[in-house]
Design a protein around this motif. Sequence first.
Motif, PDB file in Angstrom:
ATOM      1  N   ASN A   1       0.818  -1.215   0.000  1.00 58.43           N
ATOM      2  CA  ASN A   1       0.000   0.000   0.000  1.00 58.43           C
ATOM      3  C   ASN A   1       0.851   1.264   0.000  1.00 58.43           C
TER       4      ASN A   1
ATOM      5  N   GLU B   1       5.448   0.999  -6.026  1.00 58.26           N
ATOM      6  CA  GLU B   1       6.365   1.146  -7.153  1.00 58.26           C
ATOM      7  C   GLU B   1       7.759   0.599  -6.853  1.00 58.26           C
TER       8      GLU B   1
ATOM      9  N   GLU C   1      -6.257   0.780  -1.942  1.00 54.86           N
ATOM     10  CA  GLU C   1      -6.712   1.953  -2.701  1.00 54.86           C
ATOM     11  C   GLU C   1      -6.792   1.650  -4.180  1.00 54.86           C
TER      12      GLU C   1
ATOM     13  N   LYS D   1      -5.240   2.034  -7.096  1.00 59.41           N
ATOM     14  CA  LYS D   1      -3.963   2.383  -7.693  1.00 59.41           C
ATOM     15  C   LYS D   1      -3.294   1.117  -8.203  1.00 59.41           C
TER      16      LYS D   1
ATOM     17  N   TYR E   1      -0.839  -1.857  -8.217  1.00 59.53           N
ATOM     18  CA  TYR E   1      -0.102  -2.666  -7.257  1.00 59.53           C
ATOM     19  C   TYR E   1       0.855  -3.588  -8.001  1.00 59.53           C
TER      20      TYR E   1
ATOM     21  N   LYS F   1      -7.704  -2.500  -7.397  1.00 66.42           N
ATOM     22  CA  LYS F   1      -6.413  -2.258  -8.030  1.00 66.42           C
ATOM     23  C   LYS F   1      -6.562  -1.869  -9.495  1.00 66.42           C
ATOM     24  N   GLN F   2      -5.587  -1.093  -9.965  1.00 68.38           N
ATOM     25  CA  GLN F   2      -5.536  -0.683 -11.364  1.00 68.38           C
ATOM     26  C   GLN F   2      -4.420  -1.430 -12.075  1.00 68.38           C
TER      27      GLN F   2
END
Length: 690
Positions: free
Chosen positions: A553, A557, A613, A615, A617, A647-648
């Motif tokens: 989380n 990156e 969130e 975003k 992962y 997740k994206q």
Amino acid sequence: MNPPNAAKRPVTSTHHGVTITDDYAWLRADNWQEVMRDPSVLAPDIRAHLDAENDYTAAEMADTEVLQAALFVEMRARIKEDDSSVPAPDGPFAYATRFTEGAEQPLIVRTPREGGAETIMIDANKLAEGRAYFRLGGADHSPDHKLLAYAYDDKGSENYTLHVRDIESGTDLADIIEGTTGGGSWAADSKTLFYTVLDDNHRPCRVYRHVVGTPKADDVLVYEETDPGFFLGVGETQSARYILVDSHDHETSEVRLLDAQDPTGALRLIAPRETGLEYSVDHKGDTLYILTNADGAEDFKIVTAPVAAPGRENWTDLVPHKPGTLILDMTVYQDFMVRLERSGGLPRIVIRDLASGAEHEIAFDEEAYSLGLGGGYEFDTTSIRFSYSSMTTPTRVYDYDVATRTRVLRKEEEIPSGHDPDAYVTRRVFAPTADGETVPVSILYRKDTKLDGSAPLLLYGYGSYGITIPASFSTTRLSLVDRGFVYAIAHIRGGKDKGFRWYADGRREKKANTFKDFIAAGEYLAEEGFTARGRIVGWGGSAGGMLMGAVANMAPELFGGIIAEVPFVDVLNTMLDDTLPLTPPEWPEWGNPIESAADFQTILSYSPYDNVEAKAYPPILAIGGLTDPRVTYWEPAKWVAKLREKKQGDAALLLKTNMEAGHGGAAGRFDRLKETAFSTAFALKVTGKV
């Protein structure tokens, strides 16, 4: 194949004025206690979802099946299949554990010390026949060497059935006791056995006295722990003179003595529980030796007290507190005491002559290494046993004569497929943190690995309960290192690598330091060229799995992949559920969000499940066990369901639930290798090393 999408069935609750909604609470079986004992009673909709996740994971990992098979073969080739432990002497016999070639389970054996044929006391392979899961618990012989108390778990739920075996005939007696924690402690009469049982919420709470040959219904309750926040255990001093009944949580302990020569006698309390006071006990003659943090001894000290009057008012310092030198363990023998310490992040063994008070250390040379005390049965001896290894050096077992100060190598871990320590490098570096600390990191890599940022890196971490991950040898990690990986262990706050303070700075309201340390270690290793950002695979299990969820989380990156085994990721909901086995005993570690609004907010701020969130992962592999009483199966299941919703991107997101095992995974030694090969294949796949 499309990934499974769990149905959303919102459950709303309010705590301290804060309302939280859990869309996947339905994955927690209402009859979870019954499921631990009988997995077949799991609700059909939950089973169907877990099965669908397993099918999806198998399909996504199908392209690694050949690799998994190859990894398993090479990992198995590094194990000496017909291996055995160094026999431990006790009176007329020496006791050992050994494996036969191809066997999943061990044999428990003994041989006469003066020579003679081996007796196989337990063949766990025979006991395991026909069972999907089998793990042998304690195997404790009676003082007269005629009986063996042993226990096994055949569900993976750590619910052990206790048996008593006549060693000479090899037959089990009628004594069968279910629902125990495994094993037992014998009184001096060799017919009285003390054992601990679990309550309906899977907490060890009662110690009973059993007389061999009598019905279980006649067993006598010796002590009951009524506080659900305390676990109960039974053991004995090295001298075998006293049975120890120990109540404890993660910061407080309370010990009672029972004379082993008077098994129906009364328990004697050493010191009443006092929040934050920890102590453990050993014995010689009329004296108790007590390892404790009393009187502000943060890194512990050793005191003595008379057996007849063991209260704190009679505690006298023997080994004073030395800040920065953490005393981890001690054992008292007839003429000397041995203790295991950690200073400067590394362990050491100290021998103390009890008559003169003179001390000496056992020295070691490598930059990073692991030590373990082997214990032993005998009290009147001049010899101790310890094990030594490093990330490049296979485990060596030594017998050390404290009088002559000489050591004898009794066993060196044999790698049948071969191992050249000189082909590898082990290092210890220190990663700086934003708040001015430095995190020790143990590193292993092949000498021919280029440290130019191109290598993938496996970063392992735990960081809870004061547990230190040792810089020890592992045959399985060589499969990564030999394929160009750098392997690193981050000794982050929450463990005791740098003393008790290191632990205190990574718990409760300071828990975020654990996660920040792990991220700092990864950033430093990338900056120094051991790897690059996005080339790191994080790996952790249990509380280390919570670490994986938190750093995914916080810094997704940084990682090229995350492996979270039995991950404690649903921290807030678990700590709010006081019916779960570990919840009340865990409040000193994490905080009590039921009673404390501050603890609620702290846990909510980092609980991986609650902080997922929308975003990108990194690829994630989560592994659970259906009958796991420590980290329940629904924690990784709920986490993956929420990650899949939020997740994206198209990074892999996999859940694998072992439907026939618990917290430790498969019990057989080769079945465990298959699980390790699976996770290793995932790490290789996500870093392009397949």
